[in-house]
Motif scaffolding. Structure first.
Motif, PDB file in Angstrom:
ATOM      1  N   PRO A 182       0.832  -1.216   0.000  1.00 54.19           N
ATOM      2  CA  PRO A 182       0.000   0.000   0.000  1.00 54.19           C
ATOM      3  C   PRO A 182       0.860   1.256   0.000  1.00 54.19           C
ATOM      4  N   HIS A 183       0.392   2.239  -0.732  1.00 55.16           N
ATOM      5  CA  HIS A 183       1.105   3.520  -0.818  1.00 55.16           C
ATOM      6  C   HIS A 183       0.322   4.556  -0.038  1.00 55.16           C
ATOM      7  N   TYR A 184       0.979   5.143   0.936  1.00 51.97           N
ATOM      8  CA  TYR A 184       0.322   6.099   1.808  1.00 51.97           C
ATOM      9  C   TYR A 184       0.731   7.515   1.398  1.00 51.97           C
ATOM     10  N   GLY A 185       0.215   7.937   0.267  1.00 49.94           N
ATOM     11  CA  GLY A 185       0.497   9.273  -0.232  1.00 49.94           C
ATOM     12  C   GLY A 185      -0.706   9.835  -0.965  1.00 49.94           C
ATOM     13  N   VAL A 186      -0.996  11.098  -0.731  1.00 54.68           N
ATOM     14  CA  VAL A 186      -2.103  11.794  -1.405  1.00 54.68           C
ATOM     15  C   VAL A 186      -1.589  13.169  -1.807  1.00 54.68           C
ATOM     16  N   ARG A 187      -2.229  13.749  -2.820  1.00 55.55           N
ATOM     17  CA  ARG A 187      -1.823  15.064  -3.266  1.00 55.55           C
ATOM     18  C   ARG A 187      -3.015  15.842  -3.793  1.00 55.55           C
ATOM     19  N   MET A 188      -2.836  17.138  -3.903  1.00 60.52           N
ATOM     20  CA  MET A 188      -3.894  18.040  -4.345  1.00 60.52           C
ATOM     21  C   MET A 188      -3.253  19.109  -5.232  1.00 60.52           C
ATOM     22  N   THR A 189      -3.760  19.242  -6.445  1.00 63.47           N
ATOM     23  CA  THR A 189      -3.317  20.290  -7.356  1.00 63.47           C
ATOM     24  C   THR A 189      -4.345  21.411  -7.328  1.00 63.47           C
ATOM     25  N   LEU A 216       5.181  16.581   4.286  1.00 63.76           N
ATOM     26  CA  LEU A 216       4.304  17.499   3.569  1.00 63.76           C
ATOM     27  C   LEU A 216       5.159  18.284   2.573  1.00 63.76           C
ATOM     28  N   THR A 217       4.868  18.123   1.281  1.00 61.29           N
ATOM     29  CA  THR A 217       5.621  18.784   0.217  1.00 61.29           C
ATOM     30  C   THR A 217       4.756  19.869  -0.403  1.00 61.29           C
ATOM     31  N   LEU A 218       5.247  21.082  -0.397  1.00 63.61           N
ATOM     32  CA  LEU A 218       4.543  22.236  -0.955  1.00 63.61           C
ATOM     33  C   LEU A 218       5.302  22.697  -2.203  1.00 63.61           C
ATOM     34  N   ARG A 219       4.656  22.525  -3.377  1.00 61.60           N
ATOM     35  CA  ARG A 219       5.305  22.930  -4.639  1.00 61.60           C
ATOM     36  C   ARG A 219       4.887  24.336  -5.000  1.00 61.60           C
ATOM     37  N   ARG A 220       5.887  25.176  -5.220  1.00 63.03           N
ATOM     38  CA  ARG A 220       5.613  26.561  -5.550  1.00 63.03           C
ATOM     39  C   ARG A 220       5.426  26.734  -7.058  1.00 63.03           C
ATOM     40  N   VAL A 221       4.957  27.909  -7.442  1.00 67.12           N
ATOM     41  CA  VAL A 221       4.716  28.204  -8.847  1.00 67.12           C
ATOM     42  C   VAL A 221       6.013  28.144  -9.644  1.00 67.12           C
ATOM     43  N   ASP A 222       7.137  28.522  -9.041  1.00 68.09           N
ATOM     44  CA  ASP A 222       8.424  28.486  -9.742  1.00 68.09           C
ATOM     45  C   ASP A 222       9.024  27.083  -9.787  1.00 68.09           C
ATOM     46  N   GLN A 223       8.218  26.030  -9.475  1.00 69.92           N
ATOM     47  CA  GLN A 223       8.583  24.616  -9.541  1.00 69.92           C
ATOM     48  C   GLN A 223       9.538  24.189  -8.434  1.00 69.92           C
ATOM     49  N   GLN A 271       0.580  23.125  -5.574  1.00 69.64           N
ATOM     50  CA  GLN A 271       0.368  21.690  -5.342  1.00 69.64           C
ATOM     51  C   GLN A 271       0.803  21.340  -3.923  1.00 69.64           C
ATOM     52  N   ILE A 272       0.006  20.518  -3.254  1.00 71.04           N
ATOM     53  CA  ILE A 272       0.304  20.036  -1.909  1.00 71.04           C
ATOM     54  C   ILE A 272       0.302  18.515  -1.941  1.00 71.04           C
ATOM     55  N   ARG A 273       1.349  17.927  -1.403  1.00 75.97           N
ATOM     56  CA  ARG A 273       1.457  16.466  -1.360  1.00 75.97           C
ATOM     57  C   ARG A 273       1.776  16.047   0.062  1.00 75.97           C
ATOM     58  N   LEU A 274       1.077  15.018   0.538  1.00 74.91           N
ATOM     59  CA  LEU A 274       1.265  14.502   1.892  1.00 74.91           C
ATOM     60  C   LEU A 274       1.508  13.005   1.813  1.00 74.91           C
ATOM     61  N   GLU A 275       2.580  12.543   2.465  1.00 74.63           N
ATOM     62  CA  GLU A 275       2.943  11.114   2.423  1.00 74.63           C
ATOM     63  C   GLU A 275       3.384  10.661   3.803  1.00 74.63           C
ATOM     64  N   ALA A 276       2.912   9.492   4.186  1.00 71.98           N
ATOM     65  CA  ALA A 276       3.384   8.837   5.405  1.00 71.98           C
ATOM     66  C   ALA A 276       4.584   7.975   5.020  1.00 71.98           C
ATOM     67  N   THR A 277       5.776   8.476   5.302  1.00 72.97           N
ATOM     68  CA  THR A 277       6.998   7.779   4.891  1.00 72.97           C
ATOM     69  C   THR A 277       7.373   6.642   5.832  1.00 72.97           C
TER      70      THR A 277
END
Length: 492
Positions: free
Chosen positions: A238-245, A283-290, A328-334
Motif C-alpha cells: 500500500p502507498h500512503y500518499g495523497v496530493r492536491m493540485t 508534507l511537500t509544498l510545490r511553488r509556482v516556480d517549480q 500543489q500540496i502532497r502529503l505522504e506517510a513515509t
C-alpha cells in the motif's frame, strides 16, 4: 487455457542471488563467499563462480574453505537484504507481464500468457531478460514451459524452453530431482533405477503411489500439465500518499493548513483501513516556480487521527516561504507502524494521548531523540537499576520493583569518616557536620561478578538508611572487605 490461448510460464532462477547482490555494490576480483552461522558453525552460504572453480561448495565449513583457498574473500550473509532484493527483482519483472510471483528464496515465476507478442515472441522476450540481467551483474537461468513445474525443472536442471503442448519431450531426460522432490524421495527413486522423469513416467502409477504416497505423482502431474498449479502474484504494498493540485496558487498559512486538513482526512482513512498509524509524515509544498518546500513531522506514537496530527504541522508551515504561491500540496506517510483497532471503554483516559502529543510538539522543536525518559533495568546494582531511552521509542509500562526503598538522588560514592560496621554517630559530609539519629539496615548488595566494574572492586556493600538531626536522609554503605564508609544517595 484462456479463451483458447495455451498457458505459458517462465521461471527465473538466480543461483548466486546473495553473492551477486553484494558484488554489484562492492566488486571483488577473486573467490568470494557469504557465510552464515548454522548449528554453531560458520558455513559458506553463497559463492561466486571463482570460488566454485576452487572446489568450494555451499554448506562447507568456513575454516575448511580458507584452508583450501587462502585468497577467499568473505562477508556475513544478510538474509533480510536478500529478500528485499528479490522483491525488487519481482517488481522489475512486471515489465514483461503483470502476473509475477516468488519461487522460493532465489527465483521468480511469471505467467506470460498473452504477453509474449509485445516482445515479438517468446525467444526475443527471454533474450531480453537474459541481456538485462547480465548487464545488471546477475547470474540467471531461465526456463519456459506450459506449466510452473516444467518451467522450474528447465531453469534448475536444463535451461531452455519446452515446446507448447509437449512438456514431456523437454523433461524426459532431466533427473527426478527436477520435480521439486525432497532428497529422501530422490535417493529412494535412484536406488530403484528411476533416475529421470522419463523413467518415472513409464512406470506404473499404483506401485509408486503405495510406496511414496500421492505427493510424488502430484508433482509429476503438475509438471506435465495434468494437474493445475496456481501462480499467485504478490500484491503491491500500500502507498500512503495523497496530493492536491490547486487551480489557483495560495500563500496564506490558513489556506495551506486547510488543504493539508483535506489531505489528512483522505490519508488517515487509508491508514485506518490498513490498521496502521503514521510515525513520520512528509508534507511537500510545490511553488509556482517549480521549487518545493518540505515539512517533515515525526510523531511520538503512530497516529491516524487527523484532528491530533493537523495542529502539529502549524509550526512547520509557518516557516515555509511561499514565494509567488503554492499550486500543489502532497502529503505522504513515509514511515508507518501497526496500529490495530482497540476496544474503547467509558473509563478510558486520554492522559496518555496528551503526553504523546506534547512529546510530538516538543520534538518538532528540539528533536524527538532529545526527549528522553528513565526506564527500569533488571539489575540490583544501584547504578545499573535504570536506563535512559528516547521517549518516542519506548513505553513506560515497566514497574520499578525493589525490595527496599531507593533514594531519589543518586550520585557517585563520597567517602566519610567512620569505623566499624555500624553507621557513625557523627560525621562530616560536604562541609556539613551531621549527627545520626536513626539508621535502618543493613541491606547487603554483592557485585555482579560477570561484569567488570572498577567501582565495585572493594567487594560487597552493606547499605543503610540514615536519618540525621539536621534533616538529611542519606543512603550510606559500608565495605567490610575493604573497611570504609561512603554516601551514595539522598532521600527526598
Amino acid at each position: 487455457m484462456f479463451d483458447g490461448i495455451r498457458r505459458r510460464v517462465v521461471c527465473v532462477w538466480f543461483p548466486r542471488l546473495a553473492s551477486d547482490r553484494v558484488l554489484r555494490a562492492h566488486p571483488i576480483d577473486g573467490p568470494f563467499a557469504l557465510t552464515l552461522q548454522e548449528k554453531n558453525a560458520n558455513r559458506l552460504y553463497c559463492l561466486n563462480i571463482q570460488a566454485e572453480r576452487q572446489g568450494l561448495h555451499r554448506g562447507m565449513p568456513y575454516s575448511d574453505a580458507r584452508a583450501f583457498c587462502p585468497t577467499l574473500h568473505s562477508r556475513p550473509a544478510d538474509l533480510d537484504a536478500d529478500r528485499k532484493f528479490l522483491h525488487v527483482l519481482r517488481r522489475w519483472a512486471t515489465r514483461y507481464c503483470p502476473w509475477v510471483g516468488l519461487e522460493g528464496e532465489d527465483g521468480l515465476v511469471l505467467d506470460i500468457t498473452g504477453a509474449a507478442h509485445l516482445f515479438a515472441g517468446e525467444a526475443p522476450m527471454l533474450a531480453d531478460m537474459r541481456r538485462r540481467l547480465a548487464r545488471a551483474g546477475l547470474a540467471a537461468r531461465i526456463g519456459l514451459a506450459d506449466t510452473r513445474g516444467a518451467a522450474w525443472a528447465l531453469a534448475h536442471h536444463g535451461e531452455g524452453q519446452a515446446e507448447a503442448g509437449r512438456p514431456l519431450d523437454a523433461l524426459a531426460g532431466l533427473p527426478v530431482a527436477a520435480l521439486r522432490l525432497d532428497d529422501k524421495t530422490v535417493t529412494a527413486l535412484q536406488r530403484l533405477g528411476l533416475r529421470s522423469i522419463g523413467d518415472l513416467e513409464r512406470v506404473a502409477r499404483a506401485p509408486l503411489a503405495r510406496r511414496f504416497g500421492p505427493g510424488l505423482l502430484v508433482r509429476l502431474d503438475q509438471a506435465l500439465g495434468r494437474q493445475s498449479e496456481q501462480i499467485s502474484p504478490l500484491a503491491e504494498p500500500p502507498h500512503y500518499g495523497v496530493r492536491m493540485t490547486l487551480p489557483e496558487p495560495i500563500g496564506l498559512q490558513d489556506d495551506v493548513l486547510a488543504g493539508t486538513a483535506r489531505l489528512l482526512d483522505r490519508l488517515c482513512l487509508r491508514l485506518k483501513a490498513q490498521e496502521v498509524g503514521a510515525r513520520v509524515l512528509c508534507l511537500t509544498l510545490r511553488r509556482v516556480d517549480q521549487e518545493a518546500r518540505t515539512v517533515e513531522l515525526r510523531l511520538a506514537r503512530p497516529l491516524h487521527d487527523p484532528h491530533r496530527i493537523l495542529p502539529l504541522f502549524r509550526r512547520g508551515v509557518t516557516d515555509v516561504e511561499a514565494g509567488f504561491g503554492i499550486d500543489q500540496i502532497r502529503l505522504e506517510a513515509t514511515r508507518v507502524e501497526p496500529l490495530p483497532v482497540e476496544q474503547l471503554s467509558h473509563v478510558a483516559s486520554r492522559g496518555k494521548d496528551r503526553v504523546d502529543d506534547l512529546i510530538s510538539r516538543l520534538g518538532t522543536r528540539i528533536g524527538l531523540e532529545n526527549i528522553q525518559r528513565f526506564l527500569p533495568a533488571d539489575s540490583h546494582i544501584p547504578e545499573r537499576g535504570f536506563l535512559i531511552a528516547p521517549a518516542a521509542c519506548s513505553d513506560p509500562d515497566g514497574a520499578w520493583c525493589s525490595p527496599r526503598p531507593r533514594p531519589l538522588r543518586l550520585f557517585p560514592p563520597e567517602p566519610i569518616d567512620g569505623e566499624g560496621p555500624r553507621p557513625p554517630e557523627r560525621f562530616r559530609w560536604r562541609r556539613m557536620s551531621l549527627c545520626t539519629t536513626r539508621a535502618t539496615g543493613p541491606e547487603r548488595i554483592a557485585p555482579e561478578w560477570w561484569l567488570e566494574d572498577a567501582g565495585w572492586r572493594s567487594g560487597v556493600r552493606d547499605y543503610w538508611q540514615a536519618e540525621t538531626r539536621q534533616g538529611r536522609r542519606l543512603w550510606l554503605f559500608y565495605t567490610p572487605q575493604n573497611p570504609g564508609w561512603f554516601v551514595q544517595g539522598e532521600f527526598a
